[in-house]
Design a protein around this motif. Sequence first.
Motif, PDB file in Angstrom:
ATOM      1  N   UNK A 128       0.648  -1.197  -0.257  1.00 14.42           N
ATOM      2  CA  UNK A 128       0.451  -0.273  -0.036  1.00 14.42           C
ATOM      3  C   UNK A 128       0.979   1.137   0.032  1.00 14.42           C
ATOM      4  N   UNK A 129       1.360   1.812  -0.985  1.00 13.60           N
ATOM      5  CA  UNK A 129       2.143   2.549  -0.907  1.00 13.60           C
ATOM      6  C   UNK A 129       1.465   4.113  -0.570  1.00 13.60           C
ATOM      7  N   UNK A 130       1.364   4.433   0.422  1.00 17.14           N
ATOM      8  CA  UNK A 130       1.430   6.145   1.603  1.00 17.14           C
ATOM      9  C   UNK A 130       2.342   6.019   0.981  1.00 17.14           C
ATOM     10  N   UNK A 131       1.454   7.964   0.124  1.00 18.87           N
ATOM     11  CA  UNK A 131       2.606   8.552  -0.340  1.00 18.87           C
ATOM     12  C   UNK A 131       2.940   9.558   0.783  1.00 18.87           C
ATOM     13  N   UNK A 166       7.558   9.445  -4.313  1.00 22.14           N
ATOM     14  CA  UNK A 166       6.927   8.275  -4.902  1.00 22.14           C
ATOM     15  C   UNK A 166       6.023   8.346  -6.361  1.00 22.14           C
ATOM     16  N   UNK A 167       5.977   9.639  -6.147  1.00 16.50           N
ATOM     17  CA  UNK A 167       6.004   8.645  -7.873  1.00 16.50           C
ATOM     18  C   UNK A 167       7.782   8.620  -8.843  1.00 16.50           C
ATOM     19  N   UNK A 168       8.517   8.878  -8.579  1.00 15.80           N
ATOM     20  CA  UNK A 168       9.125   7.922  -8.634  1.00 15.80           C
ATOM     21  C   UNK A 168       9.238   6.406  -8.265  1.00 15.80           C
ATOM     22  N   UNK A 190      -1.174  -2.192  -5.049  1.00 12.75           N
ATOM     23  CA  UNK A 190      -2.709  -2.813  -4.968  1.00 12.75           C
ATOM     24  C   UNK A 190      -3.058  -1.512  -3.853  1.00 12.75           C
ATOM     25  N   UNK A 191      -2.593  -1.022  -3.324  1.00 11.21           N
ATOM     26  CA  UNK A 191      -3.369   0.019  -2.450  1.00 11.21           C
ATOM     27  C   UNK A 191      -2.251   1.565  -2.691  1.00 11.21           C
ATOM     28  N   UNK A 192      -3.297   2.206  -2.237  1.00 11.45           N
ATOM     29  CA  UNK A 192      -2.984   3.824  -2.130  1.00 11.45           C
ATOM     30  C   UNK A 192      -3.419   4.496  -0.985  1.00 11.45           C
ATOM     31  N   UNK A 193      -2.491   4.775  -0.306  1.00  8.80           N
ATOM     32  CA  UNK A 193      -2.856   6.036   0.355  1.00  8.80           C
ATOM     33  C   UNK A 193      -2.903   7.499   0.296  1.00  8.80           C
ATOM     34  N   UNK A 210       3.706  17.339  -1.710  1.00  7.85           N
ATOM     35  CA  UNK A 210       4.111  16.220  -2.980  1.00  7.85           C
ATOM     36  C   UNK A 210       3.225  17.056  -4.324  1.00  7.85           C
ATOM     37  N   UNK A 211       3.787  16.346  -5.293  1.00  9.21           N
ATOM     38  CA  UNK A 211       3.900  17.374  -6.337  1.00  9.21           C
ATOM     39  C   UNK A 211       2.523  15.878  -6.860  1.00  9.21           C
ATOM     40  N   UNK A 212       1.314  16.848  -6.653  1.00 11.55           N
ATOM     41  CA  UNK A 212       0.608  16.030  -7.413  1.00 11.55           C
ATOM     42  C   UNK A 212       0.121  15.704  -9.069  1.00 11.55           C
TER      43      UNK A 212
END
Length: 277
Positions: free
Chosen positions: A179-182, A192-194, A204-207, A228-230
């Motif tokens: 779960x990628x918690x950015x 987190x972008x890279x 499989x999931x993102x926060x 964070x660069x959204x």
Amino acid sequence: MKLSLLTLLFSISLMVCNAQENRPGPQLPPETGETFKVGIAGFTFVRFDLDKTLETLKALDVHYLCIKDFHLPMTSTDAEIAAFHEKLKAHDVTGYAVGPIYMKSEEQIDKAFEYAKRVGVKLIVGVPNVELLPYVDKKVKEYDFKFAIHLHGPDINIYQDADDVWNHTKDLDPRIGMCLDIGHDTRNGKDPVADMEKYHSRVFDMHIKDVTGPSKQGYSLEVGRGIIDFPSMVRMIRKVGYTGVCSLEHERNMDNPFMGIAESLGYFRGVIETTKE
């Protein structure tokens, strides 16, 4: 004369009703048509019951919820689970996963997998002790579930960022990922972008959240107010073809988070809309 006046008033009333019925409604959410979905992580509502949670999701036109055990205890009966799903259905919400669930023994892992099976989801967001990963691997094969390890940044000494999760799982079953918690990834000094580009096959999931700085001192705040660069994040999510849920995990002013939740979702959805090509 009176009859003509009544007829006129009735005609005007019909015209007003018809005009109201024909008024254009709001557009669909910006994520409509994307490969990914927008949802909310249950932890956002740790201080509120399920009714308030679902009322908020309905107001925000959000239809996906990661289920936390304070809303649906792991000891719930089948009848209680069925009633829970009926309540979600009444609000047009799908519980798509359970967790995060912390696991410090094989018995706790067994309970988590059986809980997910009874709830009817095939994704567990979990935090197992590192030495238990071979057992998680065994259970994933047995149940055919995906298992997303939640990364926690510098706050705990395991699974601090995407590199850490990858290094612990790369040789395990490919259904074990993250779960990628950015926000936490950023707080541990990572991009987190890279990381989304590098590890997307195991995301499989993102926060979704924003943070004030790339260190332990950085803290969570409304999306769009941090570092964070959204726009780049959303473009990368599209580029890699992510098909999971981007779940807002709001962790600020948690006694009264509702304005922050609305602001964060509005900003994130605005980015989705304005980065469409």
